[in-house]
Design a protein around this motif. Structure first.
Motif, PDB file in Angstrom:
ATOM      1  N   SER A 111       0.794  -1.190  -0.052  1.00 49.77           N
ATOM      2  CA  SER A 111       0.219  -0.030   0.053  1.00 49.77           C
ATOM      3  C   SER A 111       0.774   1.218  -0.010  1.00 49.77           C
ATOM      4  O   SER A 111       1.791   1.393   0.715  1.00 49.77           O
ATOM      5  CB  SER A 111      -1.013  -0.194   1.264  1.00 49.77           C
ATOM      6  OG  SER A 111      -1.614   1.275   1.405  1.00 49.77           O
ATOM      7  N   PRO A 112       0.832   2.082  -1.013  1.00 50.28           N
ATOM      8  CA  PRO A 112       1.274   3.444  -0.864  1.00 50.28           C
ATOM      9  C   PRO A 112       1.060   4.384   0.326  1.00 50.28           C
ATOM     10  O   PRO A 112       2.062   5.293   0.484  1.00 50.28           O
ATOM     11  CB  PRO A 112       0.915   4.262  -2.168  1.00 50.28           C
ATOM     12  CG  PRO A 112      -0.080   3.229  -2.895  1.00 50.28           C
ATOM     13  CD  PRO A 112      -0.305   2.184  -2.129  1.00 50.28           C
ATOM     14  N   THR A 113       0.038   4.045   0.956  1.00 51.99           N
ATOM     15  CA  THR A 113      -0.220   4.936   1.854  1.00 51.99           C
ATOM     16  C   THR A 113       0.156   4.905   3.173  1.00 51.99           C
ATOM     17  O   THR A 113       0.952   5.743   4.030  1.00 51.99           O
ATOM     18  CB  THR A 113      -1.864   5.027   2.006  1.00 51.99           C
ATOM     19  OG1 THR A 113      -2.495   3.852   2.337  1.00 51.99           O
ATOM     20  CG2 THR A 113      -2.422   5.775   0.845  1.00 51.99           C
ATOM     21  N   ASP A 114       0.098   3.253   3.885  1.00 54.32           N
ATOM     22  CA  ASP A 114       0.651   3.009   5.135  1.00 54.32           C
ATOM     23  C   ASP A 114       1.654   2.095   4.943  1.00 54.32           C
ATOM     24  O   ASP A 114       2.269   1.683   5.974  1.00 54.32           O
ATOM     25  CB  ASP A 114      -0.491   2.319   5.700  1.00 54.32           C
ATOM     26  CG  ASP A 114      -1.359   1.189   5.102  1.00 54.32           C
ATOM     27  OD1 ASP A 114      -0.786   0.417   4.297  1.00 54.32           O
ATOM     28  OD2 ASP A 114      -2.496   0.855   5.877  1.00 54.32           O
ATOM     29  N   GLY A 115       2.146   1.552   3.678  1.00 54.43           N
ATOM     30  CA  GLY A 115       3.284   0.471   3.421  1.00 54.43           C
ATOM     31  C   GLY A 115       2.723  -0.953   3.836  1.00 54.43           C
ATOM     32  O   GLY A 115       3.648  -1.779   4.011  1.00 54.43           O
ATOM     33  N   LYS A 116       1.633  -1.115   4.284  1.00 53.76           N
ATOM     34  CA  LYS A 116       1.157  -2.389   4.439  1.00 53.76           C
ATOM     35  C   LYS A 116       1.124  -3.572   3.448  1.00 53.76           C
ATOM     36  O   LYS A 116       1.011  -2.930   2.189  1.00 53.76           O
ATOM     37  CB  LYS A 116      -0.314  -2.805   5.141  1.00 53.76           C
ATOM     38  CG  LYS A 116      -0.262  -1.899   6.740  1.00 53.76           C
ATOM     39  CD  LYS A 116      -1.950  -2.175   6.972  1.00 53.76           C
ATOM     40  CE  LYS A 116      -2.165  -1.637   8.508  1.00 53.76           C
ATOM     41  NZ  LYS A 116      -3.349  -1.630   9.018  1.00 53.76           N
ATOM     42  N   ASP A 143      12.328  -3.540 -10.492  1.00 54.81           N
ATOM     43  CA  ASP A 143      11.728  -2.374 -10.838  1.00 54.81           C
ATOM     44  C   ASP A 143      10.803  -2.743 -11.861  1.00 54.81           C
ATOM     45  O   ASP A 143      11.256  -2.413 -13.128  1.00 54.81           O
ATOM     46  CB  ASP A 143      12.588  -1.462 -11.006  1.00 54.81           C
ATOM     47  CG  ASP A 143      11.920   0.246 -11.335  1.00 54.81           C
ATOM     48  OD1 ASP A 143      10.744   0.305 -10.748  1.00 54.81           O
ATOM     49  OD2 ASP A 143      12.931   0.894 -11.510  1.00 54.81           O
ATOM     50  N   ILE A 144       9.506  -2.721 -11.602  1.00 55.78           N
ATOM     51  CA  ILE A 144       8.435  -2.824 -12.766  1.00 55.78           C
ATOM     52  C   ILE A 144       7.735  -1.698 -12.888  1.00 55.78           C
ATOM     53  O   ILE A 144       6.517  -1.537 -13.543  1.00 55.78           O
ATOM     54  CB  ILE A 144       7.763  -3.984 -12.713  1.00 55.78           C
ATOM     55  CG1 ILE A 144       6.975  -4.304 -11.386  1.00 55.78           C
ATOM     56  CG2 ILE A 144       8.800  -5.298 -12.758  1.00 55.78           C
ATOM     57  CD1 ILE A 144       6.208  -5.378 -11.118  1.00 55.78           C
ATOM     58  N   ASP A 145       8.054  -0.474 -12.212  1.00 55.24           N
ATOM     59  CA  ASP A 145       7.263   0.773 -12.244  1.00 55.24           C
ATOM     60  C   ASP A 145       5.808   0.759 -11.788  1.00 55.24           C
ATOM     61  O   ASP A 145       4.801   1.094 -12.563  1.00 55.24           O
ATOM     62  CB  ASP A 145       7.397   1.379 -13.581  1.00 55.24           C
ATOM     63  CG  ASP A 145       6.941   2.850 -13.570  1.00 55.24           C
ATOM     64  OD1 ASP A 145       7.198   3.342 -12.592  1.00 55.24           O
ATOM     65  OD2 ASP A 145       6.439   3.402 -14.633  1.00 55.24           O
ATOM     66  N   SER A 146       5.623  -0.174 -10.652  1.00 57.15           N
ATOM     67  CA  SER A 146       4.441  -0.344  -9.959  1.00 57.15           C
ATOM     68  C   SER A 146       4.704  -0.624  -8.488  1.00 57.15           C
ATOM     69  O   SER A 146       5.514  -0.813  -8.207  1.00 57.15           O
ATOM     70  CB  SER A 146       3.691  -1.758 -11.095  1.00 57.15           C
ATOM     71  OG  SER A 146       2.680  -1.865 -10.158  1.00 57.15           O
ATOM     72  N   ASP A 147       3.393  -0.397  -8.072  1.00 55.38           N
ATOM     73  CA  ASP A 147       3.385  -0.762  -6.542  1.00 55.38           C
ATOM     74  C   ASP A 147       3.150  -2.093  -6.222  1.00 55.38           C
ATOM     75  O   ASP A 147       3.078  -2.786  -5.181  1.00 55.38           O
ATOM     76  CB  ASP A 147       2.222  -0.024  -5.749  1.00 55.38           C
ATOM     77  CG  ASP A 147       0.928   0.015  -6.500  1.00 55.38           C
ATOM     78  OD1 ASP A 147       0.812  -0.721  -7.549  1.00 55.38           O
ATOM     79  OD2 ASP A 147       0.154   0.674  -5.709  1.00 55.38           O
ATOM     80  N   HIS A 148       2.999  -2.957  -7.601  1.00 55.88           N
ATOM     81  CA  HIS A 148       2.742  -4.501  -7.302  1.00 55.88           C
ATOM     82  C   HIS A 148       4.439  -4.819  -7.374  1.00 55.88           C
ATOM     83  O   HIS A 148       4.975  -4.282  -7.745  1.00 55.88           O
ATOM     84  CB  HIS A 148       1.601  -5.133  -8.532  1.00 55.88           C
ATOM     85  CG  HIS A 148       0.637  -4.484  -8.341  1.00 55.88           C
ATOM     86  ND1 HIS A 148      -0.570  -5.518  -7.643  1.00 55.88           N
ATOM     87  CD2 HIS A 148      -0.191  -3.350  -8.276  1.00 55.88           C
ATOM     88  CE1 HIS A 148      -1.708  -4.867  -7.704  1.00 55.88           C
ATOM     89  NE2 HIS A 148      -1.595  -3.501  -8.158  1.00 55.88           N
TER      90      HIS A 148
END
Length: 190
Positions: A111-116, A143-148
Protein backbone atom coordinates in the motif's frame (compact mmCIF):
# COMPACT_ATOMS: atom_id res chain seq x y z
CA UNK A 1 -6.39 -11.25 -22.62
CA UNK A 2 -6.01 -14.89 -23.63
CA UNK A 3 -3.15 -16.52 -25.52
CA UNK A 4 -3.48 -20.06 -26.83
CA UNK A 5 -0.48 -21.97 -28.18
CA UNK A 6 -0.91 -25.21 -30.06
CA UNK A 7 1.24 -27.97 -28.61
CA UNK A 8 1.27 -31.74 -28.37
CA UNK A 9 -0.20 -33.59 -26.57
CA UNK A 10 -2.16 -30.61 -25.18
CA UNK A 11 -2.50 -26.93 -26.04
CA UNK A 12 -1.15 -24.25 -23.68
CA UNK A 13 -3.47 -21.39 -22.66
CA UNK A 14 -2.70 -18.29 -20.61
CA UNK A 15 -5.27 -15.75 -19.45
CA UNK A 16 -4.22 -12.38 -18.01
CA UNK A 17 -6.86 -10.53 -15.99
CA UNK A 18 -7.07 -7.35 -13.97
CA UNK A 19 -10.00 -7.19 -11.57
CA UNK A 20 -11.36 -3.91 -10.21
CA UNK A 21 -9.97 -2.61 -6.93
CA UNK A 22 -11.72 -2.90 -3.58
CA UNK A 23 -13.14 0.60 -4.10
CA UNK A 24 -15.16 -0.74 -7.05
CA UNK A 25 -18.69 -2.06 -6.78
CA UNK A 26 -19.34 -5.79 -6.58
CA UNK A 27 -21.30 -5.56 -9.84
CA UNK A 28 -18.12 -4.49 -11.66
CA UNK A 29 -16.29 -7.51 -10.26
CA UNK A 30 -19.18 -9.77 -11.32
CA UNK A 31 -18.92 -8.45 -14.89
CA UNK A 32 -15.20 -9.33 -15.04
CA UNK A 33 -15.87 -12.84 -13.72
CA UNK A 34 -18.54 -13.25 -16.42
CA UNK A 35 -15.93 -12.26 -19.02
CA UNK A 36 -13.51 -14.81 -17.56
CA UNK A 37 -16.30 -17.43 -17.73
CA UNK A 38 -16.70 -16.58 -21.44
CA UNK A 39 -12.96 -17.16 -21.98
CA UNK A 40 -13.12 -20.41 -20.05
CA UNK A 41 -15.64 -21.71 -22.59
CA UNK A 42 -12.90 -21.40 -25.23
CA UNK A 43 -10.54 -23.60 -23.22
CA UNK A 44 -10.78 -27.33 -23.83
CA UNK A 45 -10.88 -29.75 -20.90
CA UNK A 46 -7.44 -31.15 -21.78
CA UNK A 47 -5.78 -27.73 -22.32
CA UNK A 48 -2.98 -26.74 -19.95
CA UNK A 49 -4.34 -23.45 -18.59
CA UNK A 50 -2.75 -20.75 -16.43
CA UNK A 51 -4.50 -17.60 -15.21
CA UNK A 52 -2.22 -14.79 -14.12
CA UNK A 53 -4.02 -11.95 -12.45
CA UNK A 54 -4.27 -9.04 -10.11
CA UNK A 55 -7.45 -10.37 -8.51
CA UNK A 56 -7.49 -7.60 -5.87
CA UNK A 57 -8.55 -10.32 -3.44
CA UNK A 58 -7.01 -11.80 -0.32
CA UNK A 59 -7.38 -15.54 0.24
CA UNK A 60 -5.33 -15.49 3.42
CA UNK A 61 -3.09 -17.93 5.22
CA UNK A 62 -5.64 -20.64 5.90
CA UNK A 63 -5.91 -23.62 3.61
CA UNK A 64 -9.55 -23.59 2.56
CA UNK A 65 -9.75 -26.91 0.76
CA UNK A 66 -8.19 -28.20 -2.42
CA UNK A 67 -7.79 -24.86 -4.18
CA UNK A 68 -5.14 -23.03 -2.19
CA UNK A 69 -2.13 -23.85 -0.08
CA UNK A 70 -1.42 -22.82 3.48
CA UNK A 71 1.28 -20.28 2.63
CA UNK A 72 -0.82 -17.24 1.81
CA UNK A 73 -0.71 -13.89 3.52
CA UNK A 74 -3.27 -12.10 5.68
CA UNK A 75 -6.94 -12.91 6.13
CA UNK A 76 -9.53 -13.99 3.60
CA UNK A 77 -11.88 -11.25 2.42
CA UNK A 78 -15.15 -11.48 0.45
CA UNK A 79 -13.36 -11.18 -2.88
CA UNK A 80 -10.97 -13.90 -1.76
CA UNK A 81 -13.94 -16.16 -1.09
CA UNK A 82 -15.21 -15.36 -4.61
CA UNK A 83 -11.80 -16.28 -6.06
CA UNK A 84 -11.78 -19.60 -4.18
CA UNK A 85 -15.30 -20.33 -5.47
CA UNK A 86 -14.01 -19.68 -9.00
CA UNK A 87 -11.08 -22.05 -8.37
CA UNK A 88 -13.45 -24.75 -7.17
CA UNK A 89 -15.76 -24.27 -10.16
CA UNK A 90 -12.91 -24.70 -12.66
CA UNK A 91 -10.68 -26.99 -10.55
CA UNK A 92 -7.78 -24.57 -10.39
CA UNK A 93 -5.04 -24.21 -7.77
CA UNK A 94 -3.61 -20.92 -6.46
CA UNK A 95 0.05 -21.76 -6.99
CA UNK A 96 1.70 -18.95 -5.05
CA UNK A 97 0.07 -20.14 -1.82
CA UNK A 98 1.40 -23.70 -2.16
CA UNK A 99 5.10 -23.19 -1.50
CA UNK A 100 6.62 -22.14 1.81
CA UNK A 101 8.56 -18.93 1.30
CA UNK A 102 9.81 -16.09 3.47
CA UNK A 103 7.17 -13.34 3.93
CA UNK A 104 9.09 -11.05 1.55
CA UNK A 105 8.42 -13.64 -1.22
CA UNK A 106 4.70 -13.84 -0.48
CA UNK A 107 3.38 -10.28 -0.60
CA UNK A 108 2.46 -8.96 -4.04
CA UNK A 109 1.28 -5.41 -3.30
CA UNK A 110 2.45 -2.73 -0.91
CA UNK A 111 0.00 0.00 0.00
CA UNK A 112 1.44 3.39 -0.99
CA UNK A 113 -0.36 5.10 1.91
CA UNK A 114 0.58 3.00 4.95
CA UNK A 115 3.17 0.52 3.60
CA UNK A 116 1.15 -2.56 4.60
CA UNK A 117 1.80 -5.63 2.48
CA UNK A 118 -0.88 -7.81 0.90
CA UNK A 119 -1.07 -10.82 -1.37
CA UNK A 120 -3.60 -9.95 -4.10
CA UNK A 121 -1.90 -11.19 -7.30
CA UNK A 122 -2.04 -14.89 -8.09
CA UNK A 123 -1.09 -17.51 -10.65
CA UNK A 124 -3.73 -20.23 -11.07
CA UNK A 125 -3.29 -23.54 -12.88
CA UNK A 126 -5.60 -26.46 -13.49
CA UNK A 127 -5.34 -28.91 -10.62
CA UNK A 128 -4.38 -31.78 -12.91
CA UNK A 129 -1.30 -29.79 -14.06
CA UNK A 130 -0.16 -28.68 -10.58
CA UNK A 131 2.69 -31.20 -10.56
CA UNK A 132 4.43 -29.17 -13.27
CA UNK A 133 4.78 -26.17 -10.91
CA UNK A 134 8.09 -26.40 -9.08
CA UNK A 135 7.89 -23.01 -7.34
CA UNK A 136 5.66 -19.94 -7.33
CA UNK A 137 6.28 -16.74 -5.41
CA UNK A 138 6.69 -12.99 -5.62
CA UNK A 139 9.95 -11.45 -6.70
CA UNK A 140 10.47 -8.16 -4.81
CA UNK A 141 13.30 -5.91 -5.85
CA UNK A 142 12.60 -5.75 -9.57
CA UNK A 143 11.67 -2.28 -10.72
CA UNK A 144 8.54 -2.81 -12.78
CA UNK A 145 7.28 0.77 -12.25
CA UNK A 146 4.36 -0.40 -10.12
CA UNK A 147 3.30 -0.72 -6.49
CA UNK A 148 2.85 -4.42 -7.28
CA UNK A 149 5.58 -7.03 -7.01
CA UNK A 150 6.46 -9.36 -9.85
CA UNK A 151 4.96 -12.86 -9.37
CA UNK A 152 6.56 -15.87 -11.05
CA UNK A 153 6.02 -19.60 -11.32
CA UNK A 154 8.67 -22.11 -12.32
CA UNK A 155 7.12 -24.62 -14.70
CA UNK A 156 8.59 -27.92 -15.72
CA UNK A 157 6.54 -29.40 -18.51
CA UNK A 158 7.61 -32.56 -20.23
CA UNK A 159 5.52 -33.77 -23.05
CA UNK A 160 5.67 -37.44 -23.78
CA UNK A 161 6.66 -38.62 -27.21
CA UNK A 162 4.20 -40.94 -28.78
CA UNK A 163 5.74 -44.20 -29.84
CA UNK A 164 4.39 -45.68 -32.99
CA UNK A 165 3.44 -49.26 -32.66
CA UNK A 166 3.50 -51.69 -35.49
CA UNK A 167 0.63 -53.80 -34.23
CA UNK A 168 -0.98 -53.96 -37.67
CA UNK A 169 2.20 -55.48 -39.06
CA UNK A 170 2.29 -58.02 -36.28
CA UNK A 171 -1.19 -59.24 -37.21
CA UNK A 172 -0.27 -59.46 -40.88
CA UNK A 173 2.78 -61.55 -40.05
CA UNK A 174 0.62 -63.85 -37.96
CA UNK A 175 -1.53 -64.55 -41.01
CA UNK A 176 1.41 -66.37 -42.54
CA UNK A 177 1.08 -69.03 -39.85
CA UNK A 178 -1.08 -71.90 -41.10
CA UNK A 179 -3.21 -72.24 -37.95
CA UNK A 180 -3.94 -68.48 -37.70
CA UNK A 181 -4.78 -68.32 -41.42
CA UNK A 182 -7.13 -71.28 -41.04
CA UNK A 183 -8.81 -69.69 -37.99
CA UNK A 184 -9.27 -66.38 -39.84
CA UNK A 185 -10.69 -68.17 -42.89
CA UNK A 186 -13.12 -70.00 -40.66
CA UNK A 187 -14.24 -66.70 -39.06
CA UNK A 188 -14.80 -65.02 -42.39
CA UNK A 189 -16.73 -67.98 -43.82
CA UNK A 190 -19.33 -67.86 -41.02
Amino acid sequence: MMIKTEAQPTDLCAIEVYLPTTNSKDEEVAVVYEQIDDLMKLVKEKDNLSIISDFNASIGEENKGLWNGKFGLGKTNARGERLLDFCEQYEMIVTNTCFEMPKRRIYTWKSPTDGKMFQIDYILVKKKFMNQIKSSHSYPGYDIDSDHVLVIADYSSRFMKYKRTNQHRWFVKKLKEKQVAADMKELTDT
